[in-house]
Enzyme design. Structure first.
Site, PDB file in Angstrom:
ATOM      1  N   ASP A   1       0.764  -1.242   0.000  1.00  0.00           N
ATOM      2  CA  ASP A   1       0.000   0.000   0.000  1.00  0.00           C
ATOM      3  C   ASP A   1       0.801   1.302   0.000  1.00  0.00           C
ATOM      4  O   ASP A   1       0.590   2.178  -0.828  1.00  0.00           O
ATOM      5  CB  ASP A   1      -0.937   0.019   1.207  1.00  0.00           C
ATOM      6  CG  ASP A   1      -1.953  -1.108   1.167  1.00  0.00           C
ATOM      7  OD1 ASP A   1      -1.793  -2.037   0.356  1.00  0.00           O
ATOM      8  OD2 ASP A   1      -2.903  -1.075   1.954  1.00  0.00           O
TER       9      ASP A   1
ATOM     10  N   GLU B   1       1.291  -8.581  11.765  1.00  0.00           N
ATOM     11  CA  GLU B   1       1.090  -8.275  10.344  1.00  0.00           C
ATOM     12  C   GLU B   1       2.422  -8.138   9.616  1.00  0.00           C
ATOM     13  O   GLU B   1       2.578  -8.613   8.497  1.00  0.00           O
ATOM     14  CB  GLU B   1       0.279  -6.981  10.246  1.00  0.00           C
ATOM     15  CG  GLU B   1      -0.173  -6.598   8.854  1.00  0.00           C
ATOM     16  CD  GLU B   1      -1.022  -5.334   8.854  1.00  0.00           C
ATOM     17  OE1 GLU B   1      -1.476  -4.934   7.758  1.00  0.00           O
ATOM     18  OE2 GLU B   1      -1.218  -4.724   9.928  1.00  0.00           O
TER      19      GLU B   1
END
Length: 446
Positions: A182, A414
């Site tokens: 991202d 994550e």
């Protein structure tokens, strides 16, 4: 008699697998049949997350693995497009939600599900092959694949029809979220060409995770502006290709598509009576691999890079995406040697875990900030598989060992700091993260 070290290692692995299964089971939404990436931060179904999650489930719960894929495909658009988020449920813990994306603006959007109007790296093809390889009941899983494979094929057909304006076998992404990486520094030069308005919005991610580990508010202005352009033109691919300031041929995205093409060829071969589709897939493959090597390899850097299609130039930075084509069998033997040397020189020093998501020697590197430097388990899984397939067994084992060690040391986060000397908790982003758990299971069982 088993040696103590072997026994201890087996106990440790079994314990890790049990913990990983608990993470996945807790994140699975039984009523809807899908798995959230993690509680709070990501409360919906994400496209490529679900692919990796299904691989983890396949090792111990084939029903959940199949339901995961079915839930994602249930939101496929009529033109074959598979969105990057499916809003099966309501939640106020994530922005931007369905009311902002307004997928219904596209005439062929799902009539039954709210979604976004963008996609993510197309992993479903090779995920179906992984499920076939893992699940013991071959008759049942092949029947499942027969019911769903054409949907994945239609998704690939959509890419080559609407996302390849030059008809060269390379598809574009129009938003950084479509890359899966991202806030990568790769995009900084594109942001420098834009001057979007400052939007008024309430961030939800930073209520769950330290803002220092997330994109800035100004970066979100760019993200939202790209969506507004797409919405203004009802998510029409031709208009987006004409007008979007962000138009990129991404090596990770295209490598996943190529790998999935290859998997579909194998699976259609098992199914039979699919000669026309196999012929088309092979045509896509031949063109895509040839052009990928011609256009996305950078001789100076010794690896693959992104291509800015809007401004017709390579974006000359190294990232973990630069090495992902190894997973898709794209480089020849000589080139893969060059790529591995580049990776080890820049990313593989002894003071680091493999593989940082961005060049650690760059002034843009940030070891704590999302895709600007941390290690991600899913990219490591791709690298492990690719390196192993090319015969780099020692290096593939290092990637596997580093991945397991990070999770064992810090938890199912994550993403992780690549620096070995870090003393504090170096697991960042969401905790109890589904694909970290799922791929750990696969690492330990492969």
């Amino acid at each position: 008699m088993l040696s103590f070290s072997f026994y201890n290692s087996t106990m440790t692995n079994n314990n890790l697998i049990q913990k990983a299964e608990t993470v996945l089971n807790n994140n699975f939404k039984e009523d809807k049949g899908f798995t959230i990436p993690c509680e709070g931060l990501y409360p919906f179904q994400w496209n490529w997350d679900s692919g990796f999650i299904a691989i983890g489930f396949a090792h111990y719960d084939a029903t959940k693995a199949k339901r995961e894929i079915e839930a994602l495909l249930s939101a496929q658009w009529e033109n074959g497009f598979i969105p990057h988020i499916v809003f099966h449920n309501d939640s106020d813990t994530y922005f931007p939600g369905p009311d902002f994306h307004q997928s219904k603006l596209h005439p062929l959007a799902s009539k039954t599900h709210r979604t976004t109007g963008m996609t993510q790296p197309p992993v479903l093809g090779f995920v179906l092959k992984e499920l076939y390889d893992i699940i013991e009941d071959k008759v049942d899983i092949l029947n499942f694949i027969k019911r769903n494979i054409d949907k994945v094929y239609n998704n690939h057909e959509h890419f080559y029809t609407y996302r390849d304006p030059n008809k060269e076998g390379l598809v574009y992404i129009y938003h950084n979220w479509e890359s899966g990486t991202d806030n990568s520094p790769i995009w900084d030069d594109i942001w420098a060409t834009m001057d979007p308005p400052k939007y008024k919005f309430e961030r939800r991610d930073t209520t769950h995770v330290d803002a220092a580990q997330r994109p800035t508010n100004r970066e979100y202005d760019y993200y939202l502006h790209l969506i507004e352009i797409a919405k203004e033109h009802n998510y029409d691919d031709a208009k987006i290709a004409e007008l979007s300031p962000f138009l990129v041929q991404d090596p990770l995205f295209n490598a996943m598509l190529i790998k999935s093409n290859a998997a579909l060829i194998e699976l259609y071969g098992l199914i039979g009576n699919s000669d026309d589709k196999i012929k088309t897939l092979k045509q896509w493959q031949t063109k895509a691999i040839k052009r990928f090597n011609e256009k996305l390899f950078n001789e100076k850097l010794g690896a693959y890079v992104h291509y800015d299609l809007r401004n017709e130039k390579q974006i000359e930075y190294l990232s973990s995406s630069s090495f992902a084509p190894i997973f898709a069998d794209i480089p020849n033997e000589e080139r893969v040697e060059t790529i591995v040397k580049t990776m080890m020189k820049k990313f593989g020093t002894e003071d680091r875990y493999l593989c940082a998501s961005f060049d650690p020697e760059s002034d843009r590197f940030n070891p704590k900030k999302y895709w600007r430097g941390p290690v991600w388990i899913n990219l490591n899984w791709l690298l492990y598989r690719g390196l192993k397939a090319y015969g780099f067994y020692d290096l593939s084992n290092r990637v596997k060992k580093d991945s397991i060690e990070l999770i064992e040391k810090y938890g199912f986060y994550e993403y992780f700091d690549s620096r070995k000397e870090v003393k504090e908790n170096a697991g960042y982003g969401g905790n109890n993260f589904s694909w970290s758990a799922a791929l750990l299971i696969d690492f330990l069982k492969s």
